[in-house]
Design an enzyme around this catalytic site. Structure first.
Site, mmCIF file in Angstrom:
data_model
loop_
_atom_site.group_PDB
_atom_site.id
_atom_site.type_symbol
_atom_site.label_atom_id
_atom_site.label_comp_id
_atom_site.label_asym_id
_atom_site.label_seq_id
_atom_site.Cartn_x
_atom_site.Cartn_y
_atom_site.Cartn_z
ATOM 1 C CG ASN A 10 -1.732 1.235 1.372
ATOM 2 O OD1 ASN A 10 -1.888 1.988 0.416
ATOM 3 N ND2 ASN A 10 -2.281 1.451 2.566
ATOM 4 C CE LYS A 12 0.411 3.487 4.827
ATOM 5 N NZ LYS A 12 0.045 3.544 6.220
ATOM 6 C CG HIS A 95 -5.763 1.652 5.037
ATOM 7 N ND1 HIS A 95 -5.349 2.628 5.916
ATOM 8 C CD2 HIS A 95 -4.704 0.821 4.869
ATOM 9 C CE1 HIS A 95 -4.093 2.389 6.251
ATOM 10 N NE2 HIS A 95 -3.672 1.304 5.629
ATOM 11 C CD GLU A 97 -3.058 5.416 6.563
ATOM 12 O OE1 GLU A 97 -3.055 5.530 5.324
ATOM 13 O OE2 GLU A 97 -2.115 4.910 7.203
ATOM 14 C CD GLU A 167 -3.425 -2.919 7.144
ATOM 15 O OE1 GLU A 167 -2.263 -3.064 6.784
ATOM 16 O OE2 GLU A 167 -4.124 -1.968 6.810
ATOM 17 N N GLY A 173 2.196 2.108 10.617
ATOM 18 C CA GLY A 173 3.062 3.276 10.465
ATOM 19 C C GLY A 173 3.744 3.712 11.754
ATOM 20 C CB SER A 213 5.228 -1.619 11.766
ATOM 21 O OG SER A 213 4.668 -0.337 12.003
HETATM 22 C C1 PEP Z 1 -0.748 -0.027 5.798
HETATM 23 O O1 PEP Z 1 -0.799 1.136 5.432
HETATM 24 O O2 PEP Z 1 -1.631 -0.812 5.448
HETATM 25 C C2 PEP Z 1 0.364 -0.437 6.648
HETATM 26 C C3 PEP Z 1 0.341 -1.626 7.188
HETATM 27 O O3 PEP Z 1 1.384 0.482 6.837
HETATM 28 P P1 PEP Z 1 2.814 0.207 7.552
HETATM 29 O O4 PEP Z 1 3.352 -1.077 6.963
HETATM 30 O O5 PEP Z 1 3.635 1.399 7.166
HETATM 31 O O6 PEP Z 1 2.554 0.095 8.997
#
Ligand code: PEP
Length: 250
Positions: A10, A12, A95, A97, A167, A173, A213
């Site tokens: 992703n 973003k 997601h 976000e 997630e 993040g 992460s």
């Molecule tokens: C994501 O945006 O779905 C995600 C898991 O981000 P990160 O790997 O940066 O934590």
């Protein structure tokens, strides 16, 4: 049924320039992929069509969001019909976000899922709890409620075209990756819930991937957990280590 490992990247709202985008694609195109995982990347919508021309065919594309309607007066949106017409196979929905920064409810995410499935798209369906919810022992309650909205709208057959991305919001993040045990515990409970709420076939065949992460260093132990069927990767998907993650099962 064997579940093929799934690695999603992703991007973003990154990167900020076409030159940086092309450098990422160049790395992916030159990388040795061992074929052990289905690999999908989700660049910003603006980059989907250029990447369709330049990205190697073993890597599929996903949009990061879509609307419920096929067309209309919805400034700034992208529709499932447009994605299907452009032959973009996947879309990420729900997601965290989108849920937190853009106030998307579980009902809306379920409606988007239904609309996207109706156009033949495949869905990366994101769920996960906040830190407060985890500390209040509400992880499963929250994840089940996020799933329920979709379970109520969809038929069992629809789940063949859905990958569930667990997630935890506190891990996205933040550099705080869930431990393999923490992730496995939730994935196993979610799989059991799919069995209860839908049926045994959906429970055994649906891929449940972990996001939060994940890096080249952390993916190995996570990938050996029996109910972790892959990863949704944010930050590390923009870096060469994404290739390490994509090959983790090889
Ligand atoms: C994501 O945006 O779905 C995600 C898991 O981000 P990160 O790997 O940066 O934590």
């Amino acid at each position: 049924m064997a579940r093929k490992f799934f690695i999603g990247g992703n991007f973003k709202m990154n990167p900020a320039t076409a030159a940086a985008r092309d450098a990422i694609v160049d790395t992916l195109n030159k990388a040795q992929l061992d074929g052990s995982a289905e690999v999908v990347i989700a660049p910003p919508a603006l980059y989907l069509l250029p990447l369709q021309q330049t990205l190697r065919k073993e890597i599929a594309l996903a949009a990061q969001n879509c609307h419920t309607n096929d067309s209309g007066a919805f400034t700034g949106e992208i529709s499932p019909a447009q994605l299907a017409d452009a032959r973009i196979p996947y879309v990420i929905l729900g997601h965290s976000e989108r849920r937190t920064l853009f106030a998307e409810t579980s009902d809306l995410v379920a409606q988007k899922t239904q609309a996207a499935l109706a156009k033949g798209l495949k869905i990366i369906f994101c769920i996960g709890e906040t830190l407060e919810e985890r500390e209040a022992n509400k992880t499963l309650e929250v994840c089940r409620a996020q799933l329920d909205a979709a379970i109520n709208l969809l038929s069992p057959a629809d789940w063949a075209n859905i990958v569930i991305a667990y997630e935890p919001v506190w891990a996205i993040g933040t550099g705080k990756v869930a431990t393999p045990q923490q992730a496995q515990e939730v994935h196993a409970a979610l799989r059991a819930y799919l069995g209860e709420a839908i049926d045994a076939n959906v429970a055994s065949s649906t891929r449940i991937i972990y996001g939060g992460s994940v890096t080249g260093a952390s993916c190995g132990e996570l990938s050996s957990q029996p109910d972790i069927d892959g990863f949704l990767v944010g930050g590390a998907s923009l870096k060469p280590e994404f290739v390490t993650i994509a090959n983790v099962k090889g």
